[in-house]
Structures are given as C-alpha cells and as structure tokens.
Design a protein around this motif. Sequence first.
Motif: not given
Length: 371
Positions: A79-89
């Motif tokens: 399966r695949h999970l989609a994600y989104k990053e926030h804040g600092v690297p």
Amino acid sequence: MVGINKKLSAASARAHTRKRKQNTELQLPMGMCKTISLVVLMVFVAFAYQAIQPPAPRICGSSDGPPITAPRVKLSDGRHLAYKEHGVPKDEAKYKIVYIHGFDSFRLNPMPLSQELAEELGIYMVSFDRAGYGESDPNPKRTDKSTALDVEELADQLGLGSKFYVIGFSMGGQATWGCLKYIPHRLAGAALIAPVVNYWWPGFPAKLAKEGYALQRVQDQWTLRVSHYAPFLTYWWNTQKWFPGSSVVSRVIDIFSKQDLELIPRLLAGDRTQIRQQGESVSLFSDMNVAFGGYTFDPMDLENPFSNNEGIVHLWHGDEDLLVQVCLQRYIVEKLPWIQYHELAGAGHLFPYANGMNDAIVKSLVLGEKM
C-alpha cells in the motif's frame, strides 16, 4: 315435474363438474409451490446482498481513479501512504512529530502549526492520509493496530529516527491509543486531542457508558449500533433513504457547540474534495467500523510507556464537546493517572483550531511542560 327435476339435476351436475375442474386447474403441485417460493427468496436475498455492497473504490493512480499529486511512501504490504511535511526541514529539526488526522479529514487539514514556533523550537511535523482517505490506498484489513504500524513505517521511511512524537485529533486521537499500545518503544511523547471513545470498551462502567451513549443524537446512536453489531451494514445504513444515518457524515451543523460553530470555517478552509475521493466505504465507514466495532485492546488497560519520565502523554478535551462526552474522558484519566489531562472550559470539539491552542499543545508536548 319429474322431467324438469331431471333437467335441473343434470345441469347442476354439469355446473358442479365445471367448478371442480376449475378448482383443479387453479391448484399448483406442492413441489412447484416450494420451487417458486425458493426462487422468490433467492431473488430477494440477491437483491438485498447487492443493496448492502459498497461500490468498488476508485484507487488513486488507477485507470479510473483520481490522479496522484502528493508524495507517497510504499509500505511493506504494497500500500501507499500520502503525506505532507510542515515546519522546518527534518534534517534541521530537533523535534519530529507525526500528526494523525481525524474523521472526514486528510493530510492537508492538520492542526495548524505556526511557522514561528516551528523555527523557534526546531519542529518538523508530517501529516499523512490515513488508509482510504485522500491519496493513501485503502486497507481492507484495517484495524486499530494497523494504523499504528502505518505510523511506524512512515516514520522509518522518512528517516525520523528511533523516537518521534505523535499528535492525534478526534478519530486520530483514538488511533494514538493504538500507538501507545503497539509502538510505545518508538514514541518520545504523545498528545491525544478530543480522542473518540468506543462505548463498548470493557473498562467503562456500564452505567457511565450508557449515560454517555444516551447523550448522542438518536440517529447517531443507531449508527453506532450498526457499526458495532453489524459492520457489514455500515455503508448501507448511511446511504439508504428510509432512516437518517450519521449526522457527522451528513455534516449536520447543530451537532457542534457554540465555539465549534465559530471555528468551522477554519476547519473547512481549502480544497477538501480529495478526502472522500476514493469512496466513502474505504474512508468514512471503514473508520467507523474500526472505531466502534471490535477492539483488540482497551486503552484503560495500558501502562505508562514513560515510567522513567523520558516522555509525557497529554490528553486535551473541551467540557462542551457535543461529539465526544467529557465524562468518559474524565473516567479514562482517572484510570490512567500518568496522563497529563487538560480540560478546557467552554471548548467544543474543534478547539485545536482556536487561536493559540496549536502552539500550546505542541509546546507542552515537546518541552514536557505540565501546563
């Protein structure tokens, strides 16, 4: 007279014979009646079975499914999970957080994280679509344990290190209980925000669970019963037109508190069309079956995962939450005194979207502040 009587008798005999023939013609053999009844029953069962079956999901990236627009990781089960990053690297971050969204939500609608706080403390946060939501593949074998394992595998594939923080809101808060149960060794701390409860958890006194359950709208009481006792009917129950289904699924406004009504525009900001795009059965109704159906553990049986004081578990709840009754949260934290409990006066279910609340929740988690 005798001749007339003979004629009448003959006529009566003929009429009686015709009537007997007609009756004989209308009667069906017993075997044929049983066959017809069986056919009618089979047709009814086939119709009923088809009526309760949800449509096939529209998998992202498939020929007839929505396009893939988000970064995704591939899990060990394919399966695949989609994600989104926030804040600092993440390579620069001091604190790394996995955020678990709530019911009828997705990765692009997390609790706000102010960039100022992220830069001040060095916070990286990743939100992801839980199975079946947004652009994450459905999980037909989904349980309260599988979401916790998804969190662990996401963290590993993104390189978040041996330990990370978890924040879960609403239905995501219930999933956070799963993280405390199944991957406690990976957690640096956890925050449960207005976590959904299962009224059938055995740790609840029967009277208290009944009282909390009775505070739900009648239509929601029936919806929860279906999810718990007959999960195969959850899709049908919430899409049929004879009885009202879940008020949350149908987005009834008056289930929210006064504060919630003021905060709803913030919750609904942005494009939310992706949330249910793969099908309600693999997102919303799968969620309901896991949350209110069979359970693999009772949170009230958990032991403190941070007995050496290397982390803290926080639970935040509003005393005017009309979706998750505060009396049940109070009982849980009485049973689990190692949880740092924050009860907010006048707050409803959507309080994380109020000004300043996001920063307060994150700071208390990563800095270990007992507010």
